[in-house]
Scaffold this motif. Structure first.
Motif, mmCIF file in Angstrom:
data_model
loop_
_atom_site.group_PDB
_atom_site.id
_atom_site.type_symbol
_atom_site.label_atom_id
_atom_site.label_comp_id
_atom_site.label_asym_id
_atom_site.label_seq_id
_atom_site.Cartn_x
_atom_site.Cartn_y
_atom_site.Cartn_z
ATOM 1 N N LEU A 152 4.222 10.667 11.388
ATOM 2 C CA LEU A 152 4.511 10.917 9.974
ATOM 3 C C LEU A 152 5.152 9.703 9.307
ATOM 4 O O LEU A 152 4.793 9.349 8.189
ATOM 5 N N ASN A 153 6.100 9.049 10.014
ATOM 6 C CA ASN A 153 6.734 7.882 9.403
ATOM 7 C C ASN A 153 5.752 6.745 9.211
ATOM 8 O O ASN A 153 5.814 6.035 8.205
ATOM 9 N N THR A 154 4.866 6.539 10.160
ATOM 10 C CA THR A 154 3.863 5.489 10.001
ATOM 11 C C THR A 154 2.973 5.799 8.802
ATOM 12 O O THR A 154 2.697 4.923 7.976
ATOM 13 N N ALA A 155 2.562 7.057 8.681
ATOM 14 C CA ALA A 155 1.700 7.433 7.559
ATOM 15 C C ALA A 155 2.417 7.192 6.229
ATOM 16 O O ALA A 155 1.847 6.613 5.297
ATOM 17 N N VAL A 156 3.684 7.593 6.150
ATOM 18 C CA VAL A 156 4.449 7.375 4.920
ATOM 19 C C VAL A 156 4.579 5.882 4.642
ATOM 20 O O VAL A 156 4.408 5.432 3.512
ATOM 21 N N GLY A 157 4.848 5.108 5.702
ATOM 22 C CA GLY A 157 4.990 3.664 5.541
ATOM 23 C C GLY A 157 3.724 3.024 5.009
ATOM 24 O O GLY A 157 3.772 2.170 4.129
ATOM 25 N N VAL A 158 2.585 3.435 5.521
ATOM 26 C CA VAL A 158 1.316 2.871 5.060
ATOM 27 C C VAL A 158 1.086 3.213 3.590
ATOM 28 O O VAL A 158 0.683 2.379 2.797
ATOM 29 N N ARG A 159 1.424 4.451 3.238
ATOM 30 C CA ARG A 159 1.245 4.848 1.831
ATOM 31 C C ARG A 159 2.186 4.097 0.902
ATOM 32 O O ARG A 159 1.898 3.926 -0.273
ATOM 33 N N ALA A 160 3.352 3.689 1.436
ATOM 34 C CA ALA A 160 4.369 3.070 0.584
ATOM 35 C C ALA A 160 4.171 1.571 0.416
ATOM 36 O O ALA A 160 4.949 0.925 -0.258
#
Lengths: 263, 303
Positions: A152-160
């Motif tokens: 989840l954190n990686t996904a959020v990071g990529v989106r950010a």
């Protein structure tokens, strides 16, 4: 910015006071209402064999505390590495592809809150034929449960990732591969490490539960064995040891995480 | 046909009732080696215009061409200097620029790529900050890195999107001189977007005002026929400078000014039961009525 100390050496004096307060509470409790709770003195008496000879190996579950912790840490390390190897690419796919996110996000959200205790029997069944169902099952459970914060954190990071960085890639016409390594991964790294840190915390939580259920050698298995043998004092020893290791692991990850915080 | 040309380009954003036209019927031609400044209000669509030239977005109608070829996507033939620098914070100054060199000239030897990177760093006077990360640099220095990176791509056109907008007035002045010197050296085609008329006059061959949005469009171009190098101090007293500034401002404040719109707002005043503190005790019951009933005030605001 560093905060002003309350008084000289407050960083060491105050925690000692805190620990002392808990110790006194513990003594009071075992002296009054909870007769089965061993006193701190008795805990030390019963545990010192394991602490003073930390690397002893007297039998299947009867080992020094460091040996036990070492066995648990090895299992955790294997499961954790597995969790990262699966979790990071999964996170990238979730972050990069809307279609992938829409397809798999709901099922991930349903699987995520499932307790390790629920996964473990399934893991053991899955690896029954390997002959080492217990250790493979534990590994499977650790990897599966510890993976989610990383995903989840990686996904959020990529989106950010700021549009600016992507514009740079577009203007320079970087290839997909180069965009990934030169822009996407470095830009996501701080988020990824937050995920890694949370994942490690979960992996350490899961190992104890897994060892208790499977009876594998390790600090959790030892705790369960001592409970069955009625050595209440050593349960407390295990709790303290588990907490201490978890604390050290989190500090290490926090330190590594801080190295990757970019401006 | 001009070197860089926009013909009848329009661009809208949003959909349905919320759809609004940002740019309408933009026509622009820039000759090779020319320095053009586009001056306009904040939020008028200046960045949209430069993104269209960069190929980061496409016009809804009309065409954008470079050398007669339609611009459909971003490319290294157009170096962009972004308003917010867009440096990669995990790379040093050197690595940021080397990334561009390495990408644009893949066939060069490593040695040549290194020399070219160093040359561009020296060009913007940043040799001392060679191994620093963007986070350790001031705004002016970051923008220099951004300029060096764009120059390192050896583009046919340099697109500058309010490059000095975030800097203080003094740093701005220093960088303006540097940009002029660099342009004098390599005579690249430049399109500069700015909200500062003086900056445009100091740097450009031609100034084109962009009217206020929505539906912004370009006004009549004003030629800057002041010989270079231009001296900022002397410029302020030059009658030609005043004349050019007046022409540009005339359009920006006159025909191209923001169209005024009125907005009606209702202000609802609540029911009130004023307390009379001179008569104690206050008699209040569930049946008492407010002394002043609620009312609605209508106000018109012009923006």
């Amino acid at each position: 910015m560093k905060k002003q100390p309350l008084f000289p050496y407050d960083w060491i004096v105050l925690p000692i006071i805190g620990a002392t307060v808990i110790l006194i509470l513990w003594m009071l409790l075992s002296a009054t209402v909870a007769a089965d709770l061993p006193t701190p003195g008795k805990t030390w008496q019963d545990s010192k064999l394991y602490i003073l000879d930390p690397f002893a190996d007297r039998g299947e579950q009867d080992k020094g505390i460091m040996t036990l912790l070492g066995l648990s840490l090895i299992t955790v390390a294997k499961g954790y590495v597995l969790a990262l190897l699966v979790g990071v690419p999964l996170g990238f796919m979730l972050g990069l592809s809307d279609a992938f996110a829409k397809t798999f996000d709901p099922i991930f959200q349903i699987l995520r809150p499932v307790s390790p205790l629920a996964w473990l029997p399934l893991g053991i069944i899955l690896f029954f034929k390997t002959g080492e169902a217990n250790s493979w099952g534990a590994l499977f459970t650790i990897a599966l449960c510890a993976m989610w914060p990383t995903v989840l954190n990686t996904a959020v990071g990529v989106r950010a990732i700021p549009q600016d960085y992507l514009n740079v890639a577009r203007v320079l016409k970087l290839s997909k591969w180069k965009t990934l390594w030169k822009i996407l991964v470095p830009a996501t790294l701080p988020y990824m490490f937050t995920g890694f840190r949370l994942s490690l915390g979960i992996a350490w939580l899961v190992i104890v539960a897994a060892e208790m259920l499977t009876g594998t050698a390790g600090v959790g298995g030892f705790l369960w064995a001592e409970y069955n043998a009625g050595n209440n004092a050593r349960i407390i020893l295990c709790i303290l040891a588990i907490g201490l290791v978890g604390f050290v692991l989190d500090k290490i990850m926090g330190f590594v995480e801080a190295q990757f915080k970019t401006a | 046909m001009s070197f860089l040309q926009i013909q009848h380009a329009s661009k809208s954003f949003g959909a349905g009732a919320k759809r609004h036209t940002v740019l309408r019927d933009i026509n622009l031609s820039v000759e090779k080696g020319e320095f053009v400044a586009i001056v306009g209000y904040s939020g008028a669509g200046k960045t949209t215009l430069i993104n269209m030239l960069a190929g980061l977005n496409r016009p809804d109608s009309g065409s954008v061409t470079l050398n007669g070829a339609e611009i459909t996507e971003p490319g290294p033939d157009r170096g962009v200097i972004f308003q917010n620098y867009s440096l990669l914070p995990w790379m040093t100054v050197y690595e940021n620029i080397y990334l561009a060199v390495d990408q644009i000239f893949p066939n060069w030897t490593t040695e040549r790529k290194k020399t070219e990177t160093e040359r561009n760093i020296a060009l913007v006077n940043l040799t001392k900050a060679h191994d620093k990360k963007p986070g350790e640099l001031s705004g002016g220095m970051r923008q220099r890195v951004s300029v060096a990176r764009a120059l390192a791509m050896d583009p046919q056109v340099l697109l500058m999107d309010e490059p000095l907008g975030a800097l203080d007035a003094l740093t701005r002045g220093v960088l303006q001189s540097e940009i002029e010197q660099i342009w004098e050296k390599n005579k690249k085609t430049v399109v500069l977007i700015t909200n500062d008329v003086d900056e445009g006059i100091l740097l450009a061959d031609r100034i084109i005002p962009l009217s206020a949005g929505p539906e912004a469009t370009l006004g009549p171009a004003v030629k800057v026929d002041i010989e270079r190098p231009r001296d900022r101090k002397a410029l302020n007293h030059d009658p030609r400078f005043k004349d050019i500034k007046l022409k540009v401002l005339d359009f920006l404040l006159g025909a191209g000014a923001r169209k005024k719109t009125t907005l009606t707002r209702n202000l609802v005043l609540p029911d009130i039961e004023p307390e009379d503190i001179t008569h104690q005790p206050v008699n209040w019951s569930i049946n008492s009525q407010p002394k002043r009933r609620k009312e609605v005030q209508e106000t018109k605001i012009e923006i």
